[in-house]
Scaffold this active site. Structure first.
Site, PDB file in Angstrom:
ATOM      1  N   ASP A   1      -0.021 -10.169   9.333  1.00 54.07           N
ATOM      2  CA  ASP A   1       0.975 -10.112   8.255  1.00 54.07           C
ATOM      3  C   ASP A   1       2.385 -10.214   8.818  1.00 54.07           C
ATOM      4  O   ASP A   1       3.275  -9.443   8.450  1.00 54.07           O
ATOM      5  CB  ASP A   1       0.815  -8.829   7.442  1.00 54.07           C
ATOM      6  CG  ASP A   1       1.489  -8.921   6.073  1.00 54.07           C
ATOM      7  OD1 ASP A   1       1.738 -10.051   5.612  1.00 54.07           O
ATOM      8  OD2 ASP A   1       1.766  -7.871   5.469  1.00 54.07           O
TER       9      ASP A   1
ATOM     10  N   PHE B   1       0.793  -1.228   0.000  1.00 57.27           N
ATOM     11  CA  PHE B   1       0.000   0.000   0.000  1.00 57.27           C
ATOM     12  C   PHE B   1       0.823   1.274   0.000  1.00 57.27           C
ATOM     13  O   PHE B   1       0.295   2.356   0.180  1.00 57.27           O
ATOM     14  CB  PHE B   1      -0.924   0.008   1.214  1.00 57.27           C
ATOM     15  CG  PHE B   1      -1.909  -1.128   1.205  1.00 57.27           C
ATOM     16  CD1 PHE B   1      -2.892  -1.200   0.234  1.00 57.27           C
ATOM     17  CD2 PHE B   1      -1.826  -2.138   2.141  1.00 57.27           C
ATOM     18  CE1 PHE B   1      -3.787  -2.247   0.213  1.00 57.27           C
ATOM     19  CE2 PHE B   1      -2.712  -3.194   2.123  1.00 57.27           C
ATOM     20  CZ  PHE B   1      -3.700  -3.253   1.153  1.00 57.27           C
ATOM     21  N   GLY B   2       2.128   1.160  -0.186  1.00 55.15           N
ATOM     22  CA  GLY B   2       2.922   2.368  -0.220  1.00 55.15           C
ATOM     23  C   GLY B   2       4.394   2.091  -0.098  1.00 55.15           C
ATOM     24  O   GLY B   2       4.848   0.950  -0.243  1.00 55.15           O
TER      25      GLY B   2
END
Length: 938
Positions: free
Chosen positions: A774, A648-649
């Site tokens: 995660d 996501f980045g």
């Protein structure tokens, strides 16, 4: 529980095979009844059935539909159609029933790794079709029955790790098809039968750790297909026969005997006979009485040779220059001999692939040549107890993989080169003791952040102990005694929390004894004797134990524990009147402090009333940063400052002004064009504002605004963790700017404990349990003291939906659809199961296995249903396997240095396998795991 599942599964396969044979052999109802009754008798001998597998053993169904588990019954002999019997890796006890000898169709009999006792039944010879017989790892006694020599079809024979006595039967010379014989680790005696030389098909002969005597039979060389011959740790004497005919040899080991001696048997000319073994990888003749010189023909050995071990003999002279031809040689061990050649070190410096060089305890003279720096792959260099002199060449800095450097007990002099202290790879030992080094301890010692043991004792070192020593956060053993050190013990040493031994005795140190030693919980010895310390001796914390501290020879110390017999302390300090100026300062400060406290209380009440918290720094100040300041701090988010990228980045390194101080930070910039990125930002904010733990990455603040193009901008600002991610350490690549790095065994153990502590906190100690979702090496960061910090909570989930609702529909499953990373995500998530702490346990188990195998869970070698968990579990289950088949090769050298390390590694692998079980119910909790790991650490 896993044990019973495994037993049931294996025996069920056997039962299906039995039913298959009945069906295709046209078995009568009479033979069916015989087998049914035999299985019921088998059941009757089982004393424990915790999972109720045997409940199906009744008359309501045909025996071919039963499930099996249990112990051995004499009625096993009635299963006359049985071809394979696998009962290994269980807890079967009592004796092996001789009735097994009735199974004339039996081809495979594996009973290894149980608790079977008594003698091996000679009736086993009745199993005339037997090809595979494995009784290893039991409690069997008595002798090996000579009748087993009648098994003409036998190809594999294993009785390793029992208590067998007597001889190896000469009748084994009749086993013409035998390929592997394992009789190691017993109490066998006598000679190796000459008849074994007739076994042309014999490839593996293991007879180590027995009590075998006599000379090595010359006939062994007739076994032309021999691949491994391991006879180490016995009582063999005399000379070693030629092995010229054994051209397929991979490993030859005769260490730990009494071969050689003054009767002419000490000659090493037999080494030349290995020249024809072009695939030879290991040649081990250590711990014998060989007295001859190493022959020049040593250079004619296999170019595949990896290990050459001459150690602990009485070998004189030099090492031939021809050894440079051994281009694959990694381990050269010639320590504890009488080597005295002046060119030895310059000769071995020409063996480019050396990883481990041990020449300690010889009589090697001269200086250390600069060419030693050519050994760029070297991890261990041990030259202690020789006659070396002169200075250490600065070229040693080129050995950038060194983890163990021992030059102690020589005549080396000069200053300690700062380049040695720059070897950040050093993680096990740096030992320069008992030499003649002068000058100070280089301030560059701060680079040894992963070092476990530092020994600079018994030199002529002077000046102060550098404060930079406090940055060596992994140190457990510090020996500086017997020098000329002066000054005080630096206060920065209070950072060495793991110290077990600290010895600065027999120096010129002064000042008071620091009280921070009281809080060093692992401290076992603090030796401050024979210095010039003064004042009160600390007596709290770990120093309550008088056996830990020694302060004799310090005339000005007092107090402490009564058992130290020191004079009482008498302190008289004159009372001083405060000046008017200081009275005003104190009064004003008190008033300001009172107002700050009141304001803080009102602020907290207001925040509670608002029902939300801002993310603030640990000192309580509200930190705000703008997009403009982050843009400047990262040079416009340039690639030179890019630390990594995720789903996501991206994460950048930057320096910003926080509370008037330039602070290095890590900036996680979210790609808001990516679906789910905004929710990931909110999830991470929500989690991190509620948790604080030493093993979690600390968030500093957040930034939510617009960039220069008017687009939404969101970023999280973290404390910068200097040693990067665990993944970078596990799979480090060498470059000019980034020297190779590796983690030793103790560091890996510490890291898995740190990660377990973080999981224990979020699973069990937070007001609302949190699942990380995660966990993987790239999300574990290591600080300057190699303390692990778990980060990236973008997928984290609160387990109680009522506490936090992040999704638009008011639910609180994962904040996004993704539930982890391939290889680390538990299998039940792929089937749509709810997120749970047991999912984190699966990821944790995979991480543990990855750390100690050095293999990713997505390794290309895992095909056909094999994965990392099964790969390790298979090795743990197979008696013939060794743990080194799965261990990260970087740890091989360390295993030979650490006592009981193999047992510890097995324990760690078992934890990893249990945590990564396919069944969530079988995975232990993180609290259970943490308890086991802390016991290992202790």
């Amino acid at each position: 529980m896993t044990l019973w599942l495994f037993t049931s599964w294996v025996l069920l396969l056997l039962l299906l095979q039995l039913c298959f044979l009945h069906h295709h052999a046209g078995a009568t109802s009479s033979s069916n009844e015989t087998d049914r009754l035999a299985l019921l008798e088998f059941k009757s001998m089982i004393s424990d059935d915790p999972l109720g597998f045997l409940s199906s053993w009744n008359d309501s169904a045909h025996f071919c539909l039963w499930g099996l588990s249990g112990s051995i019954s004499p009625h096993i002999g009635n299963l006359t159609f049985l071809k394979q019997l696998h009962l290994y890796n269980n807890t079967f006890r009592n004796s092996i029933p001789p009735e097994i000898g009735r199974l004339r169709r039996l081809q495979v009999l594996r009973l290894s790794n149980n608790s079977l006792s008594g003698e091996i039944p000679s009736s086993i010879s009745g199993c005339s079709a037997l090809a595979d017989l494995d009784f290893g790892k039991n409690n069997l006694t008595g002798s090996i029955p000579p009748e087993l020599g009648l098994l003409n079809e036998l190809q594999f024979f294993n009785v390793d790790r029992n208590f067998l006595t007597g001889n190896i039967p000469s009748s084994f010379g009749n086993l013409t098809l035998i390929q592997e014989i394992r009789v190691s680790d017993n109490q066998l005696s006598g000679r190796v039968p000459e008849a074994l030389g007739r076994l042309k098909n014999l490839e593996y002969f293991y007879a180590a750790f027995s009590e075998l005597t006599g000379s090595l039979p010359a006939s062994l060389s007739n076994a032309t297909n021999m691949v491994q011959l391991q006879l180490q740790v016995n009582n063999f004497t005399g000379s070693v026969p030629s092995m010229a005919s054994s051209r397929n040899l991979l490993r030859f080991s005769i260490g730990g005997n009494s071969l050689g001696g003054e009767d002419g048997g000490g000659d090493l000319s037999f080494l030349s006979s290995f020249a024809g073994a072009r695939n030879l990888e290991a040649l081990v003749i250590d711990t014998n009485n060989f007295r001859g010189s190493i022959p020049e023909q040593i250079g004619n050995l296999s170019s595949s040779l990896l290990l050459l071990d001459f150690s602990t003999n009485q070998i004189p002279g030099s090492i031939p220059e021809s050894i440079r031809n051994l281009v694959s040689l990694q381990w050269l061990w010639a320590h504890e001999n009488k080597l005295s050649g002046t060119t030895i070190l310059s000769t071995v410096a020409n063996v480019p692939s050396l990883v481990d060089l041990r020449l300690y305890d010889n009589q090697i003279p001269g200086s250390i040549p600069p060419s030693i720096g050519n050994l760029s792959n070297l991890t261990v260099l041990r030259l202690a107890d020789n006659r070396l002199e002169g200075e250490i060449p600065a070229d040693v800095e080129n050995c950038r993989r060194l983890i163990n450097l021992d030059l102690s007990n020589n005549n080396l002099s000069g200053i300690i080169p700062p380049q040695i202290m720059g070897l950040s790879s050093l993680s096990i030992v740096l030992n320069l003791s008992h030499n003649h080094f002068n000058g100070g301890i280089p301030v560059e010692v701060e680079n040894l952040k992963t070092l476990n043991s530092l020994d600079l004792s018994h030199n002529m070192l002077s000046n102060n102990i550098p404060s930079s020593l406090g940055k060596c956060g992994s140190l457990e053993f510090v020996r500086l005694q017997g020098n000329l050190l002066q000054g005080q013990i630096p206060s920065t040493l209070d950072l060495l929390k793991g110290i077990q031994l600290f010895d600065v005795s027999s120096n010129n140190l002064s000042g008071q004894i620091p009280r921070f030693f009281e809080n060093m919980n692992f401290l076992q010895l603090l030796n401050l004797s024979y210095n010039k310390f003064e004042g009160e001796v600390p007596a709290s914390g770990v120093l309550k134990n008088v056996s830990i501290i020694s302060v004799i020879g310090n005339d000005k110390v007092c107090g402490g524990l009564a058992e130290l017999n020191l004079p009482r302390c008498s302190f008289r300090q004159p009372k001083k009147k405060l000046s008017y100026k200081w009275k005003v300062v104190i009064s004003t400060s008190s008033s300001v402090a009172f107002l700050v406290i009141v304001a803080s209380c009102l602020s907290v009440l207001w925040m509670k009333r608002k029902g939300k918290r801002n993310i603030v720094s640990d000192d309580g100040s509200d930190i705000r940063v703008s997009y403009q300041s982050l843009h400047k701090a990262t040079d416009g988010f340039s690639e030179t400052n890019l630390l990594g990228a995720g789903s996501f980045g991206s994460v950048y390194k930057g320096v910003v002004d926080i509370n008037g101080k330039d602070t290095t930070i890590a900036i996680k910039v979210f790609n808001l064009q990516r679906r789910g990125a905004s929710k990931s930002f909110m999830a991470e904010c929500e989690v991190l504002k509620n948790i604080r733990h030493r093993n979690l990455v600390r968030i500093v603040t957040v930034c939510s605004g617009v960039d220069y193009q008017g687009n939404d901008f969101k970023a999280l600002i973290y404390e910068f963790v200097v040693n990067g991610s665990l993944e970078n350490w596990l799979y480090a690549t060498e470059s000019v700017d980034d020297p190779p790095r590796s983690l030793n065994f103790r560091q890996r153990l510490n890291i898995v404990i740190h990660v377990a502590s973080a999981l224990d906190y979020i699973h069990n100690l937070c007001e609302t349990p949190i699942v990380h979702c995660d966990l993987k090496p790239s999300n574990v960061l290591l600080d300057e003291d190699m303390v692990a910090h778990v980060g990236d909570f973008g997928l984290a989930t609160f387990l109680q939906p009522s506490v936090v609702n992040l999704s638009s529909d008011g639910t609180s499953s994962s904040s996004i659809g993704i539930k982890g990373t391939v290889g680390y995500a538990p299998p039940e998530y792929g089937m749509g199961n709810e997120i749970s702490t047991q999912g984190d346990m699966y990821s944790y188990g995979i991480l543990v296995l990855e750390m100690f195998t050095g293999r990713r869970p997505t390794d290309e070698s895992f095909i056909g249903g094999l994965n990392l968990q099964k790969f390790v579990n298979n090795v743990l289950s197979e008696q013939q396997s060794t743990i080194r088949e799965v261990l990260d090769p970087i740890l091989f050298t360390e295993l030979s240095l650490l006592r009981n390390s193999e047992e510890d590694v097995v324990s760690i692998f078992k934890i990893g396998v249990a945590c990564s079980s396919d069944s969530p119910q079988e995975r232990p909790s993180i609290s259970e795991v943490l308890t086991k790991l802390n016991k290992l650490l202790a």
